[in-house]
Design an enzyme around this catalytic site. Structure first.
Site, PDB file in Angstrom:
ATOM      1  N   SER A 112       0.826  -1.204   0.000  1.00  0.00           N
ATOM      2  CA  SER A 112       0.000   0.000   0.000  1.00  0.00           C
ATOM      3  C   SER A 112       0.856   1.248   0.000  1.00  0.00           C
ATOM      4  O   SER A 112       1.984   1.242   0.520  1.00  0.00           O
ATOM      5  CB  SER A 112      -0.873  -0.026   1.259  1.00  0.00           C
ATOM      6  OG  SER A 112      -1.461   1.219   1.467  1.00  0.00           O
ATOM      7  N   LYS A 167       2.043  -3.806   6.422  1.00  0.00           N
ATOM      8  CA  LYS A 167       2.455  -3.702   5.012  1.00  0.00           C
ATOM      9  C   LYS A 167       3.970  -3.482   4.932  1.00  0.00           C
ATOM     10  O   LYS A 167       4.661  -4.094   4.123  1.00  0.00           O
ATOM     11  CB  LYS A 167       1.678  -2.583   4.306  1.00  0.00           C
ATOM     12  CG  LYS A 167       0.181  -2.873   4.172  1.00  0.00           C
ATOM     13  CD  LYS A 167      -0.082  -4.153   3.382  1.00  0.00           C
ATOM     14  CE  LYS A 167      -1.525  -4.584   3.402  1.00  0.00           C
ATOM     15  NZ  LYS A 167      -1.728  -5.955   2.909  1.00  0.00           N
ATOM     16  N   TYR A 184      -2.007  -1.602  11.040  1.00  0.00           N
ATOM     17  CA  TYR A 184      -2.279  -2.046   9.654  1.00  0.00           C
ATOM     18  C   TYR A 184      -1.134  -1.615   8.733  1.00  0.00           C
ATOM     19  O   TYR A 184      -0.564  -2.429   8.006  1.00  0.00           O
ATOM     20  CB  TYR A 184      -3.613  -1.481   9.138  1.00  0.00           C
ATOM     21  CG  TYR A 184      -3.769  -1.681   7.643  1.00  0.00           C
ATOM     22  CD1 TYR A 184      -4.052  -2.949   7.124  1.00  0.00           C
ATOM     23  CD2 TYR A 184      -3.573  -0.634   6.742  1.00  0.00           C
ATOM     24  CE1 TYR A 184      -4.146  -3.152   5.751  1.00  0.00           C
ATOM     25  CE2 TYR A 184      -3.672  -0.831   5.374  1.00  0.00           C
ATOM     26  CZ  TYR A 184      -3.961  -2.081   4.878  1.00  0.00           C
ATOM     27  OH  TYR A 184      -4.043  -2.284   3.525  1.00  0.00           O
TER      28      TYR A 184
HETATM   29  N1  LIG Z   1      -8.822  -1.648  -0.778  1.00  0.00           N
HETATM   30  C1  LIG Z   1      -7.834  -0.797  -0.513  1.00  0.00           C
HETATM   31  O1  LIG Z   1      -8.051   0.416  -0.417  1.00  0.00           O
HETATM   32  C2  LIG Z   1      -6.407  -1.295  -0.369  1.00  0.00           C
HETATM   33  C3  LIG Z   1      -5.344  -0.385  -0.486  1.00  0.00           C
HETATM   34  C4  LIG Z   1      -4.042  -0.850  -0.333  1.00  0.00           C
HETATM   35  C5  LIG Z   1      -3.791  -2.194  -0.079  1.00  0.00           C
HETATM   36  N2  LIG Z   1      -4.852  -3.057   0.049  1.00  0.00           N
HETATM   37  C6  LIG Z   1      -4.581  -4.470   0.341  1.00  0.00           C
HETATM   38  O2  LIG Z   1      -5.075  -5.243  -0.724  1.00  0.00           O
HETATM   39  C7  LIG Z   1      -5.519  -6.506  -0.248  1.00  0.00           C
HETATM   40  C8  LIG Z   1      -6.944  -6.752  -0.702  1.00  0.00           C
HETATM   41  O3  LIG Z   1      -7.765  -5.685  -0.257  1.00  0.00           O
HETATM   42  P1  LIG Z   1      -9.325  -5.659  -0.543  1.00  0.00           P
HETATM   43  O4  LIG Z   1      -9.734  -4.224  -0.549  1.00  0.00           O
HETATM   44  O5  LIG Z   1      -9.667  -6.500  -1.705  1.00  0.00           O
HETATM   45  O6  LIG Z   1      -9.852  -6.295   0.814  1.00  0.00           O
HETATM   46  P2  LIG Z   1     -11.025  -7.361   1.068  1.00  0.00           P
HETATM   47  O7  LIG Z   1     -11.288  -7.369   2.530  1.00  0.00           O
HETATM   48  O8  LIG Z   1     -12.169  -7.093   0.166  1.00  0.00           O
HETATM   49  O9  LIG Z   1     -10.332  -8.732   0.625  1.00  0.00           O
HETATM   50  C9  LIG Z   1      -9.527  -9.487   1.490  1.00  0.00           C
HETATM   51  C10 LIG Z   1     -10.054 -10.898   1.482  1.00  0.00           C
HETATM   52  O10 LIG Z   1      -9.230 -11.715   2.294  1.00  0.00           O
HETATM   53  C11 LIG Z   1     -10.052 -12.595   3.059  1.00  0.00           C
HETATM   54  N3  LIG Z   1      -9.296 -12.938   4.260  1.00  0.00           N
HETATM   55  C12 LIG Z   1      -8.930 -12.132   5.279  1.00  0.00           C
HETATM   56  N4  LIG Z   1      -8.253 -12.839   6.214  1.00  0.00           N
HETATM   57  C13 LIG Z   1      -8.183 -14.115   5.770  1.00  0.00           C
HETATM   58  C14 LIG Z   1      -7.619 -15.311   6.297  1.00  0.00           C
HETATM   59  N5  LIG Z   1      -7.001 -15.348   7.482  1.00  0.00           N
HETATM   60  N6  LIG Z   1      -7.730 -16.442   5.561  1.00  0.00           N
HETATM   61  C15 LIG Z   1      -8.361 -16.450   4.373  1.00  0.00           C
HETATM   62  N7  LIG Z   1      -8.918 -15.339   3.838  1.00  0.00           N
HETATM   63  C16 LIG Z   1      -8.828 -14.190   4.529  1.00  0.00           C
HETATM   64  C17 LIG Z   1     -11.342 -11.807   3.331  1.00  0.00           C
HETATM   65  O11 LIG Z   1     -12.462 -12.626   3.572  1.00  0.00           O
HETATM   66  C18 LIG Z   1     -11.494 -11.021   2.023  1.00  0.00           C
HETATM   67  O12 LIG Z   1     -12.281 -11.718   1.078  1.00  0.00           O
HETATM   68  C19 LIG Z   1      -5.334  -6.467   1.268  1.00  0.00           C
HETATM   69  O13 LIG Z   1      -4.104  -7.065   1.577  1.00  0.00           O
HETATM   70  C20 LIG Z   1      -5.301  -4.980   1.572  1.00  0.00           C
HETATM   71  O14 LIG Z   1      -4.578  -4.716   2.746  1.00  0.00           O
HETATM   72  C21 LIG Z   1      -6.143  -2.637  -0.116  1.00  0.00           C
END
Ligand SMILES: NC(=O)c1ccc[n+]([C@@H]2O[C@H](COP(=O)([O-])OP(=O)(O)OC[C@H]3O[C@@H](n4cnc5c(N)ncnc54)[C@H](O)[C@@H]3O)[C@@H](O)[C@H]2O)c1
Length: 338
Positions: free
Chosen positions: A125, A154, A150
Site C-alpha cells: 500500500s 504492510k 495495519y
Molecule cells: N482496498 C484498498 O483500499 C487497499 C489499499 C491498499 C492495499 N490493500 C490491500 O489489498 C488486499 C486486498 O484488499 P481488498 O480491498 O480487496 O480487501 P477485502 O477485505 O475485500 O479482501 C480481502 C479478502 O481476504 C479474506 N481474508 C482475510 N483474512 C483471511 C484469512 N485469514 N484467511 C483467508 N482469507 C482471509 C477476506 O475474507 C477477504 O475476502 C489487502 O491485503 C489490503 O490490505 C487494499
C-alpha cells in the site's frame, strides 16, 4: 498454469481472478469469508463463464495451509490479497492484524520456499510512504514510520519478503503498492462490499447517493491543496487487477532481473475529495449531501503516484478515467441496493 489467489473473494482479489481467467490461467481461491461472500463466485462465473476452484480456509491455520500446498503441488504462482484492512480496527486489535497479515504471509512463504521455483505477488500500500516529502511519489521515496498497526503490517510484510528473497533465490516476488483502489466491474457482477461503515471515500459517496447514509463528512477544506481538501490517487480496480496479471507474467516468464521488486500502482494523477464528489454528481446526475467538518487527526494531505516504473517496466498503465471508474461504482451500488 494454476495460480493461487488468497482473499480472492474480496474486492481487489475477485477482479483479479476475472482478469486471470480471461488470460487463460487456472485459478484456485483461498478465502475464509471473513470479509466476503461465496456469492462472489457466481459473479466471477457470470463474467468469465468459468467457476474458479474455491477452498474455504483460514490462512492462520498453518496445518491447513501446508495441507493445501501438498494437495495443489502444481500451483505456480500466488497472489496474496488475504489480510485485514481496517486502519481503525488495527489500532484497537493490533495482534489480530499481526497474526492475520504477518502470520499468514510467513506460512505461505514457508511453503513457497520448499518449491523449486515460485512466483509471489504481495498487496502492499502507499501507506508505507506516509506523508511523502515530494509529489508524485516514486518507489525510491523513503518509507516513513507507520501510523497504524495495519500500515506496519504492510511495511513488515515487504521486509519479510525482501529478507526471504535474499536467501531463497528461486523465490521471485513483487510487492505492489496500491494507491486508492475504487470502482467495480463494468458488468456490475462484482464490486466492493464494505461491511458496516465504509472506510473508503467512494463507497461512502455511493452509499450516501443511494440513501443508505444521510451525509458525507469532508474532513477539512483548509489544506494547502487546489480546493483545500485532501488529494489521493484513485485507481480503477479493473486497471489494478490487470497490473497483477502483468506482474505475475513478468515473474513466470523470468523477466525480472532481481528476485524482489516493488512497483507503485496508481494513475499518476491526484484528485481532491471535492473533485471526487463532483465526479459522482456528473455520472449519477444527483447532488450529493455533504458537509465540511474539521480535519481528521492523522490524515495525510496529499498522496499520488509516480507510475513511470510500472508503465515502463511492467508495461502497464491505468486506462480508465475517474468518471468511468465512478460510474462503475455507482452502477454497482444501485444494483446491490436495487
Ligand atoms: N482496498 C484498498 O483500499 C487497499 C489499499 C491498499 C492495499 N490493500 C490491500 O489489498 C488486499 C486486498 O484488499 P481488498 O480491498 O480487496 O480487501 P477485502 O477485505 O475485500 O479482501 C480481502 C479478502 O481476504 C479474506 N481474508 C482475510 N483474512 C483471511 C484469512 N485469514 N484467511 C483467508 N482469507 C482471509 C477476506 O475474507 C477477504 O475476502 C489487502 O491485503 C489490503 O490490505 C487494499
Amino acid at each position: 498454469m494454476k495460480i493461487l489467489v488468497t482473499g480472492g473473494l474480496g474486492f481487489i482479489g475477485s477482479h483479479t481472478v476475472v482478469e486471470l481467467q480471461n488470460e487463460g490461467f487456472e485459478v484456485v481461491i483461498i478465502d475464509d469469508c471473513s470479509n466476503a461472500s461465496e456469492k462472489v463466485l457466481e459473479g466471477v462465473n457470470a463474467i468469465t463463464g468459468k467457476m474458479p476452484l474455491f477452498e474455504k480456509i483460514d490462512l492462520r491455520d498453518k496445518a491447513k495451509v501446508s495441507d493445501f500446498f501438498k494437495r495443489h503441488d502444481d500451483v505456480e504462482g500466488v497472489i496474496h490479497f488475504a489480510a485485514s484492512k481496517a486502519v481503525g480496527e488495527s489500532v484497537e486489535k493490533p495482534l489480530l492484524y499481526y497474526e492475520n497479515n504477518i502470520g499468514t504471509l510467513v506460512y505461505i512463504l514457508k511453503e513457497l520456499s520448499k518449491k523449486k521455483k515460485s512466483s509471489f505477488i504481495f498487496s502492499s500500500s502507499c501507506t508505507v510512504y506516509g506523508q511523502a516529502n515530494e509529489m508524485p511519489i516514486t518507489e525510491d521515496a523513503p518509507v516513513k514510520p507507520a501510523e497504524s498497526p495495519y500500515g506496519n503490517t504492510k511495511q513488515m510484510g515487504e521486509e519479510i519478503i525482501r529478507d526471504t528473497c535474499k536467501v531463497i533465490p528461486h523465490l521471485n516476488a513483487i510487492a505492489l503498492r496500491y494507491f486508492n483502489p475504487m470502482g467495480a466491474h463494468p458488468s456490475a457482477e462484482i464490486g466492493e462490499l464494505p461491511i458496516g461503515v465504509p472506510q473508503n471515500l467512494v463507497p461512502f459517496i455511493t452509499q450516501t447517493g443511494v440513501g443508505l447514509r444521510e451525509e458525507l463528512s469532508v474532513f477539512g477544506d483548509d489544506y494547502p491543496t487546489e480546493d483545500g481538501t485532501c488529494v489521493r490517487d484513485y485507481i480503477y480496480v479493473v486497471d489494478l487487477a490487470k497490473a497483477h496479471v502483468q506482474a505475475l507474467k513478468r515473474l513466470l516468464e523470468g523477466k525480472n532481473p532481481k528476485n524482489y521488486e516493488v512497483f507503485n500502482l496508481g494513475t499518476g494523477k491526484g484528485s481532491t475529495v471535492l473533485e471526487v464528489i463532483q465526479s459522482f454528481e456528473r455520472v449519477s446526475g444527483k447532488k450529493l449531501n455533504y458537509k465540511i467538518v474539521d480535519r481528521r487527526p492523522g490524515d495525510i494531505v496529499s498522496a499520488y503516484a509516480d507510475t513511470t516504473k510500472a508503465n515502463e517496466v511492467l508495461g502497464w498503465k491505468a486506462q480508465f478515467t475517474l468518471d468511468e471508474a465512478m460510474k462503475s461504482a455507482w452502477d454497482w451500488e444501485q444494483k446491490i441496493r436495487g
